[in-house]
Design a protein around this motif. Structure first.
Motif, short mmCIF file in Angstrom:
data_model
loop_
_atom_site.label_atom_id
_atom_site.label_comp_id
_atom_site.label_asym_id
_atom_site.label_seq_id
_atom_site.Cartn_x
_atom_site.Cartn_y
_atom_site.Cartn_z
N GLU A 279 0.84 -1.19 0.00
CA GLU A 279 0.00 0.00 0.00
C GLU A 279 0.88 1.24 0.00
O GLU A 279 1.82 1.35 0.77
CB GLU A 279 -0.87 0.01 1.25
N ILE A 280 0.57 2.19 -0.87
CA ILE A 280 1.27 3.46 -0.90
C ILE A 280 0.25 4.53 -0.53
O ILE A 280 -0.73 4.71 -1.23
CB ILE A 280 1.87 3.76 -2.29
N PRO A 281 0.46 5.25 0.60
CA PRO A 281 -0.56 6.19 1.03
C PRO A 281 -0.69 7.37 0.08
O PRO A 281 0.29 7.88 -0.44
CB PRO A 281 -0.05 6.64 2.40
N SER A 282 -1.89 7.80 -0.14
CA SER A 282 -2.26 8.99 -0.93
C SER A 282 -1.58 9.04 -2.29
O SER A 282 -1.17 10.08 -2.73
CB SER A 282 -1.99 10.27 -0.14
N MET A 283 -1.44 7.92 -2.92
CA MET A 283 -0.91 7.90 -4.28
C MET A 283 -1.86 7.10 -5.15
O MET A 283 -2.40 6.09 -4.72
CB MET A 283 0.47 7.27 -4.34
N GLN A 284 -2.06 7.55 -6.35
CA GLN A 284 -2.87 6.85 -7.32
C GLN A 284 -1.95 6.37 -8.43
O GLN A 284 -0.95 7.01 -8.73
CB GLN A 284 -3.95 7.77 -7.89
N ILE A 285 -2.31 5.28 -9.06
CA ILE A 285 -1.49 4.70 -10.11
C ILE A 285 -2.22 4.81 -11.44
O ILE A 285 -3.40 4.49 -11.53
CB ILE A 285 -1.17 3.23 -9.80
N ILE A 286 -1.51 5.27 -12.46
CA ILE A 286 -2.05 5.37 -13.80
C ILE A 286 -1.10 4.61 -14.72
O ILE A 286 0.11 4.76 -14.62
CB ILE A 286 -2.14 6.84 -14.25
N VAL A 287 -1.64 3.78 -15.63
CA VAL A 287 -0.80 2.93 -16.46
C VAL A 287 -1.11 3.14 -17.94
O VAL A 287 -2.27 3.21 -18.33
CB VAL A 287 -1.01 1.44 -16.11
N LEU A 288 -0.06 3.22 -18.76
CA LEU A 288 -0.24 3.19 -20.20
C LEU A 288 -0.52 1.75 -20.61
O LEU A 288 0.06 0.82 -20.04
CB LEU A 288 1.02 3.70 -20.91
N PRO A 289 -1.39 1.52 -21.60
CA PRO A 289 -1.84 0.17 -21.88
C PRO A 289 -0.85 -0.75 -22.61
O PRO A 289 -1.02 -1.94 -22.61
CB PRO A 289 -3.08 0.40 -22.74
N ILE A 290 0.17 -0.25 -23.28
CA ILE A 290 1.07 -1.09 -24.07
C ILE A 290 1.97 -1.90 -23.14
O ILE A 290 2.58 -1.35 -22.25
CB ILE A 290 1.90 -0.23 -25.03
N LYS A 291 2.08 -3.21 -23.37
CA LYS A 291 2.83 -4.07 -22.46
C LYS A 291 4.23 -4.37 -23.00
O LYS A 291 4.42 -5.29 -23.75
CB LYS A 291 2.08 -5.38 -22.26
N HIS A 292 5.18 -3.57 -22.63
CA HIS A 292 6.59 -3.79 -22.91
C HIS A 292 7.31 -3.66 -21.59
O HIS A 292 6.71 -3.83 -20.54
CB HIS A 292 7.11 -2.77 -23.92
N GLU A 293 8.58 -3.32 -21.62
CA GLU A 293 9.28 -3.11 -20.37
C GLU A 293 8.62 -1.98 -19.60
O GLU A 293 8.28 -0.95 -20.15
CB GLU A 293 10.75 -2.81 -20.63
N GLU A 294 8.39 -2.21 -18.32
CA GLU A 294 7.64 -1.25 -17.51
C GLU A 294 8.57 -0.23 -16.85
O GLU A 294 9.45 -0.59 -16.09
CB GLU A 294 6.85 -1.97 -16.44
N TRP A 295 8.35 1.01 -17.18
CA TRP A 295 9.03 2.12 -16.54
C TRP A 295 8.07 2.72 -15.54
O TRP A 295 6.85 2.63 -15.71
CB TRP A 295 9.44 3.18 -17.57
N LYS A 296 8.58 3.33 -14.49
CA LYS A 296 7.74 3.99 -13.49
C LYS A 296 8.01 5.48 -13.52
O LYS A 296 9.16 5.91 -13.66
CB LYS A 296 8.01 3.43 -12.10
N LEU A 297 6.96 6.25 -13.37
CA LEU A 297 7.05 7.71 -13.32
C LEU A 297 6.41 8.18 -12.02
O LEU A 297 5.27 7.84 -11.74
CB LEU A 297 6.32 8.33 -14.52
N PHE A 298 7.18 8.92 -11.23
CA PHE A 298 6.67 9.51 -10.00
C PHE A 298 6.65 11.02 -10.21
O PHE A 298 7.67 11.60 -10.60
CB PHE A 298 7.57 9.16 -8.80
N THR A 299 5.51 11.65 -9.95
CA THR A 299 5.40 13.09 -10.17
C THR A 299 4.85 13.79 -8.94
O THR A 299 4.10 13.21 -8.16
CB THR A 299 4.48 13.42 -11.36
#
Length: 166
Positions: A46-66
């Motif tokens: 669980e990550i408090p007060s964070m929402q996750i949004i994902v691009l639909p294409i399935k390749h290597e997964e990069w993470k973006l924190f803003t």
């Protein structure tokens, strides 16, 4: 050797000295203690007060924190791209125009999306700390302000189409 006392501390030292009681200064809580407390009280994953949004294409997964913020001193954003191998690329942005906090959050998200697109990263999981932005992008909430509607439209363009993931 005792630390030097002054003012109010002298008064209490005298008062407590009559009863063979010594005053000891209370040390501040260190940041690590607080971090440990948070780690112990949060459910695993669980990550408090964070929402996750994902691009639909399935390749290597990069993470973006803003994170974007605005104040009377100015506004800016911070973002971090994390490669699948865990390598971090951090960026700080200072805006030369005034924004609200919500606009700064969108600016941070859009800057991260542009950066990942420029780096040709097609699968991106974005973590935004603004529940309002996340809920607007996923369609849970409606954008009412014309400016926010423009930000939302930009975030939902086909080149950056986002889908929610939990």
């Amino acid at each position: 050797m005792k630390p030097e006392k002054s003012g109010r501390m002298d008064k209490w030292a005298i008062e407590l000295g009559e009863h063979d009681i010594e005053f000891q200064v209370r040390n501040s809580i260190k940041g690590q203690v607080f971090a440990d407390f948070i780690a112990e009280t949060i459910d695993e994953g669980e990550i408090p007060s964070m929402q996750i949004i994902v691009l639909p294409i399935k390749h290597e997964e990069w993470k973006l924190f803003t994170d974007g913020a605005s104040s009377s001193d100015g506004s800016g954003a911070g973002l971090m791209l994390v490669s699948p191998e865990g390598k971090e690329f951090t960026y700080a942005l200072r805006f030369e125009f005034s924004t609200t906090n919500n606009e700064a959050e969108y600016e941070a998200l859009l800057a991260g999306l542009r950066l990942s697109r420029d780096l040709n990263k097609q699968h991106l999981k974005a973590f935004v700390d603004s529940q309002l932005v996340a809920n607007q992008v996923t369609g849970t909430l409606e954008a009412r302000s014309p400016t926010i509607q423009q930000y939302l439209a930009k975030a939902k363009e086909p080149s950056s189409s986002l889908k929610a993931s939990r």
